[in-house]
Write a protein that holds these residues in place. Structure first.
Motif, PDB file in Angstrom:
ATOM      1  N   GLY A  32       0.854  -1.178   0.000  1.00  0.00           N
ATOM      2  CA  GLY A  32       0.000   0.000   0.000  1.00  0.00           C
ATOM      3  C   GLY A  32       0.890   1.227   0.000  1.00  0.00           C
ATOM      4  N   VAL A  33       0.609   2.160  -0.884  1.00  0.00           N
ATOM      5  CA  VAL A  33       1.402   3.382  -0.955  1.00  0.00           C
ATOM      6  C   VAL A  33       0.490   4.571  -1.212  1.00  0.00           C
ATOM      7  N   SER A  72       4.524   5.602  -8.250  1.00  0.00           N
ATOM      8  CA  SER A  72       5.375   5.279  -9.403  1.00  0.00           C
ATOM      9  C   SER A  72       6.795   4.933  -8.971  1.00  0.00           C
ATOM     10  N   ARG A  73       7.321   5.615  -7.949  1.00  0.00           N
ATOM     11  CA  ARG A  73       8.673   5.297  -7.460  1.00  0.00           C
ATOM     12  C   ARG A  73       8.731   3.890  -6.880  1.00  0.00           C
ATOM     13  N   ILE A 123      -3.628   1.737  -3.468  1.00  0.00           N
ATOM     14  CA  ILE A 123      -3.261   3.149  -3.608  1.00  0.00           C
ATOM     15  C   ILE A 123      -4.536   3.959  -3.454  1.00  0.00           C
ATOM     16  N   PRO A 124      -4.731   4.643  -2.352  1.00  0.00           N
ATOM     17  CA  PRO A 124      -3.878   4.728  -1.171  1.00  0.00           C
ATOM     18  C   PRO A 124      -3.938   3.426  -0.359  1.00  0.00           C
ATOM     19  N   PHE A 149       4.539   3.963   2.790  1.00  0.00           N
ATOM     20  CA  PHE A 149       4.750   2.658   2.158  1.00  0.00           C
ATOM     21  C   PHE A 149       4.379   1.621   3.208  1.00  0.00           C
ATOM     22  N   TRP A 150       3.416   0.757   2.892  1.00  0.00           N
ATOM     23  CA  TRP A 150       2.937  -0.258   3.832  1.00  0.00           C
ATOM     24  C   TRP A 150       3.127  -1.623   3.195  1.00  0.00           C
TER      25      TRP A 150
END
Length: 183
Positions: free
Chosen positions: A108-109, A115-116, A133-134, A152-153
């Protein structure tokens, strides 16, 4: 009865001009069984990472949260007590149940990192089965995300999650090592 929990914080300071990152996990569990997956796995990854980054040029805070299972109490208290410091965090990395071989790997971001992180995953041939995402609001990252912090999860799904069958025999040792190295 009153409930009391504690957060454990380790700060590693490197070069002044480097951004600050926070790596968190919760060390509490539900009341049934040893909970090797949720969340001894995230806790062990944090301890390994502290050793790996000791003496590095990075500015890292490692946060082991208490009372995640009661509603993210530890991370909420940390954000409340360290509000100004939290505003300086470049990104939060949250590790929660990171080593099951019995279910999919989820990342999860927040949108700003998507994209990174996807590029990073592709470059390292890191297997991700599900993207959020999210991130889904299921762990301590929620407290930081509410401040607008990048998140960042990393988690894996496990059929024995929150049961007495969450035992060390169900831990994917290679996956724990691989996921810790990826972080």
């Amino acid at each position: 009865p009153q409930e009391k929990g504690y957060n454990l914080i380790v700060q590693l300071r490197g070069e002044i001009d480097k951004p600050k990152f926070l790596v968190c996990s919760h060390y509490d569990s539900m009341w049934l069984g040893p909970h090797a997956f949720d969340n001894a796995s995230g806790t062990s990854a944090i301890l390994e990472l502290i050793g790996c980054f000791k003496g590095s040029p990075y500015n890292l805070d490692f946060l082991l949260c208490g009372a995640e299972e009661l509603g993210f109490w530890g991370s909420k208290a940390y954000v409340e007590q360290h509000h100004m410091e939290c505003l300086e965090i470049a990104a939060v990395i949250c590790l929660d149940g990171i080593c099951s071989d019995l279910g999919p790997v989820e990342v999860g971001v927040t949108e700003d990192l998507a994209s990174r992180i996807r590029d990073f995953v592709d470059q390292r041939a890191f297997r991700v089965d599900q993207w959020s995402i999210p991130p889904r609001p299921n762990s301590d990252h929620v407290s930081f995300e509410s401040l607008g912090t990048s998140v960042f999860w990393l988690t894996t799904m496990d059929p024995f999650y929150h049961t007495a069958a969450d035992v060390p025999e169900h831990i994917g040792k290679e996956k724990l090592e691989r996921h810790t190295a990826f972080v």
